[in-house]
Scaffold this motif. Sequence first.
Motif, PDB file in Angstrom:
ATOM      1  N   LYS A  53       0.827  -1.204   0.000  1.00 35.41           N
ATOM      2  CA  LYS A  53       0.000   0.000   0.000  1.00 35.41           C
ATOM      3  C   LYS A  53       0.863   1.256   0.000  1.00 35.41           C
ATOM      4  N   ASP A  54       2.079   1.158   0.481  1.00 38.93           N
ATOM      5  CA  ASP A  54       2.967   2.326   0.493  1.00 38.93           C
ATOM      6  C   ASP A  54       3.814   2.434  -0.773  1.00 38.93           C
ATOM      7  N   PRO A  98       3.182   2.716  -3.924  1.00 36.92           N
ATOM      8  CA  PRO A  98       2.906   3.738  -4.939  1.00 36.92           C
ATOM      9  C   PRO A  98       3.653   5.035  -4.666  1.00 36.92           C
ATOM     10  N   LEU A 134       0.836   4.730  -9.212  1.00 33.96           N
ATOM     11  CA  LEU A 134       0.511   6.143  -9.053  1.00 33.96           C
ATOM     12  C   LEU A 134       1.278   6.980 -10.077  1.00 33.96           C
ATOM     13  N   ASN A 159      -0.510   9.629 -12.488  1.00 33.03           N
ATOM     14  CA  ASN A 159      -0.046  11.014 -12.570  1.00 33.03           C
ATOM     15  C   ASN A 159       0.436  11.352 -13.975  1.00 33.03           C
ATOM     16  N   ALA A 185      -8.172  13.342 -14.981  1.00 28.35           N
ATOM     17  CA  ALA A 185      -7.809  12.765 -13.692  1.00 28.35           C
ATOM     18  C   ALA A 185      -8.734  11.621 -13.285  1.00 28.35           C
ATOM     19  N   VAL A 186     -10.018  11.730 -13.644  1.00 23.88           N
ATOM     20  CA  VAL A 186     -10.993  10.789 -13.096  1.00 23.88           C
ATOM     21  C   VAL A 186     -10.670   9.359 -13.491  1.00 23.88           C
ATOM     22  N   TYR A 207      -7.264   7.729 -12.082  1.00 23.67           N
ATOM     23  CA  TYR A 207      -7.273   7.498 -10.635  1.00 23.67           C
ATOM     24  C   TYR A 207      -8.257   6.412 -10.255  1.00 23.67           C
ATOM     25  N   MET A 208      -9.420   6.404 -10.927  1.00 19.64           N
ATOM     26  CA  MET A 208     -10.393   5.349 -10.633  1.00 19.64           C
ATOM     27  C   MET A 208      -9.814   3.980 -11.013  1.00 19.64           C
ATOM     28  N   MET A 242      -6.769   3.213 -11.143  1.00 19.04           N
ATOM     29  CA  MET A 242      -5.740   2.884 -10.161  1.00 19.04           C
ATOM     30  C   MET A 242      -6.377   2.240  -8.933  1.00 19.04           C
ATOM     31  N   GLY A 243      -7.515   2.801  -8.476  1.00 19.15           N
ATOM     32  CA  GLY A 243      -8.204   2.227  -7.317  1.00 19.15           C
ATOM     33  C   GLY A 243      -8.629   0.796  -7.580  1.00 19.15           C
ATOM     34  N   PHE A 265      -5.662  -1.538  -7.828  1.00 19.23           N
ATOM     35  CA  PHE A 265      -5.041  -1.763  -6.535  1.00 19.23           C
ATOM     36  C   PHE A 265      -5.808  -2.783  -5.717  1.00 19.23           C
ATOM     37  N   LEU A 266      -7.139  -2.636  -5.740  1.00 20.69           N
ATOM     38  CA  LEU A 266      -7.960  -3.584  -4.976  1.00 20.69           C
ATOM     39  C   LEU A 266      -7.806  -4.992  -5.538  1.00 20.69           C
ATOM     40  N   SER A 320      -4.594  -6.145  -3.970  1.00 18.69           N
ATOM     41  CA  SER A 320      -4.410  -6.211  -2.513  1.00 18.69           C
ATOM     42  C   SER A 320      -5.436  -7.097  -1.827  1.00 18.69           C
ATOM     43  N   LEU A 321      -6.665  -7.155  -2.343  1.00 23.55           N
ATOM     44  CA  LEU A 321      -7.662  -7.984  -1.658  1.00 23.55           C
ATOM     45  C   LEU A 321      -7.277  -9.469  -1.664  1.00 23.55           C
TER      46      LEU A 321
END
Lengths: 271, 275, 241
Positions: B214-215, B217, B228, B232, B241-242, B245-246, B248-249, B252-253, B256-257
């Motif tokens: 989680k750190d 990025p 990230l 960027n 941006a939308v 970034y979305m 990326m979310g 990431f999940l 990580s999940l």
Amino acid sequence: MSAPDTTPYTGTNGNGAAGVRMRGVNKAFGTNTVLRELDLDVDPGERVVIIGPSGSGKTTILRVIMTLERPDSGTIEVGGRQLYHQPAGDGLKPASEKHIRSVRSDIGMVFQHFNLFPHMTALENIMLAPVKVHGQSKEEARTNAFELLDKVGLAHAANQTPGQLSGGQKQRVAIARSLATKPKIMLFDEVTSALDPELVGEVLNVLRDIAEEGKTTMMLVTHEMGFAREVADRLVMFDHGQVLESGPPADVLDNPREARTQEFLGAVREH
Amino acid sequence: MTTAFDANQVQPPKPWYRRGDVLTVLIAFALGYAFLLFGVDESTRFRTRLNPDPDLTFDWMYFWHMVPLMWRGLLATVKATVYGFTIAIFLGLVFALLRRSKLRPVSWPTAFVIEFIRSTPILVQLYFLHALIRTWDWYSPATITILAIGLGIHYATYCSEAYRAGINSVDKGQWEASTALNLGPVSKWTKVILPQAIPNVLPALGNYLVAAMKDAPLGIAVNATGILFFANAIRGGDFRAVEPYMLMGVGFLIASLPAAWLVRRLERKITYERT
Amino acid sequence: MDGLLLEANQYRLLRDGAWVTLQILGLAFVLGVVLSLVVGVGRLSERRWVRGIALVYVEFFRGISSIVLLFIVAIAIPILLGVSQASILMLGSLALGANMGGYGAEIVRGSIQAIPKGQSEASIALNLSNTQRLRYVVLPQALRIILPPFGNLTIEILKGTALVSLVGLADITQAGNFIRQQQLFGDAGTDRTILFLNILVIYFVLAQIINGLFRLAEWRLEKRFSGGEHLTPLDLPEATK
Ligand SMILES: Nc1ncnc2c1ncn2[C@@H]1O[C@H](COP(=O)(O)OP(=O)(O)OP(=O)(O)O)[C@@H](O)[C@H]1O
Ligand SMILES: [Mg+2]
């Protein structure tokens, strides 16, 4: 099976004590049937001592009346009001939480392991329900709490927390706590069996006082046969989730009718 | 009738190197490592091939077409995580041993350093590390290496705490028994203490690995590529941006999940085997 | 380069940054505590759907990285919803607080489960409502278990506040970046490592203060459990003498 030998009456008596009427109560944990088709009546103001072998369901009866355990079927009346049902038209429907709370306010219970709140002083333990549930003012609740503590001989321990008290003292505070809401029926589940032998007496003395006052119906589960003989109006011998026999303590203890009772009493006396 | 006890019929538990489940995990680890070593594209160019529709606040087409770019960033983040955590595992051991030292001039400063690193932001630590390494003319590592070192140092402090807790969790009687049996220091550690401590430590390490991911990025602080960095870069290139970034979310999940789920499974399996 | 210290005006910049950091920390902490309690209790609800929502919340906010969350909440969502980005301080705190809530909820849930069942049963026997039981009996005892890990969690959030510099907030870290840029134009030889070391020390001091505050709270709570003195007859109210 012997029928209960007292006339069932489940209203309240002149003293404000309430009776209990259980009809066809069943309770099972998984495949383990603990109460089967149990009928049991307790008169207002009566002092009933329940005895029976371990695992026979004594605790479960009290817990079902205290609404800590929900029966699978059957009805329970406390002080003339249905506990788990409420009137709907001609019949009954399952009770709402509100109804249960209203009937529950007539019932008090003292536990084997005290269950005092460790973060509160003795005084705060006793004041909590009167102030938060019954809307008493703090001053009134405090005065009452001190009186109750005095009654159980612990006024000096008012500001002490359970961690500072001995087992016998804790149990006396717990009794005072449940008296504070003036229940019409009180349930005592082996309240002395977690205590060191030398501390049993002080708790039994408090129970004796409550019994003499006669302001509340008492249902006690205990293995103290001498005490049972002394305070009980009636002794109920319990086995396999049913009443095996019941009657005045002298009758049951000295002339048990059932072989199981004799066996049980023999085993208890040996200690 | 009693059956005689036949010692030959009692199967000793298989050693770890002959257990199928342990070997599967190890092989998966090795393959994963090899892939991260050779299979990750670390280029820092993230160019879109599609122009977003300026009338839409969220352009799905544009969103989906970025998936391969996001994937590239995500892999770089995972790579930095794994590298960093490899450092953390060993450095953490060093910290833990120094912390256990009976010499106070050794153990106290170590305790302070651990506490200092643990209670300050890794972002600032990365800035600091970047600045520090750039003042050296004898060593100029790749940005992803700087990120891995930063993560490694930061999480080494967490690992050392996990080791400490694991060793402390071994019952005092076990130490005394080892002494009583006159075991040498090597057998004491390899035969008695570590086999009991490692199962306690593994789940904690797993949790910290997920935390390190989680750190990771934060590599953008030292200009290292990653998920990230990807988002960027798109924002800087396309002024959108939308979607990045979305995405990326979501990405990431997706990573990580399952990782968190695996750690929980490991935790449960270990508790199960010990009872 | 004289020693390890910065210049006075640079410390002033860092002080202003520290103020922003503390504001964000405070907001995120309050939000995080509220969310931890609500979601943590929700995880143990009798209602299935409440448990379900709480579980999804926890999994989501623990699964996603706070950095990723911050960029989504502070940048993507305002654009998506067409609202202005003016209160980016609020948005940053929101992201960090929601993140804290995910971890805090699990601490709260565990602590509630650790309270002996007898405590709840006694509360029922005294006819307390579910809310009263939680408020007066369960949570005060759970607090004892909650406080130490919440101290660590709060320090994690303090560390997390540094991330807001990446979305343009003028916190300590951002103040550091600003000073660094100034130096680029002026005295090029100044040591950046000293600058960031100073910033790290500031964070360290803040973390120790948080630590101290939590220790204090733990100590005061412990006093509640340890109770008071024996009363002498003089202390007793009239009625009972
Ligand atoms: N919550 C529960 N879940 C499963 N089984 C239970 C539960 N509570 C009680 N039982 C079982 O129900 C039976 C009756 O229990 P109960 O506590 O009423 O007995 P008891 O007569 O009070 O015994 P004792 O003298 O040992 O206190 C026992 O077999 C017990 O194991
Ligand atoms: Mg019992």
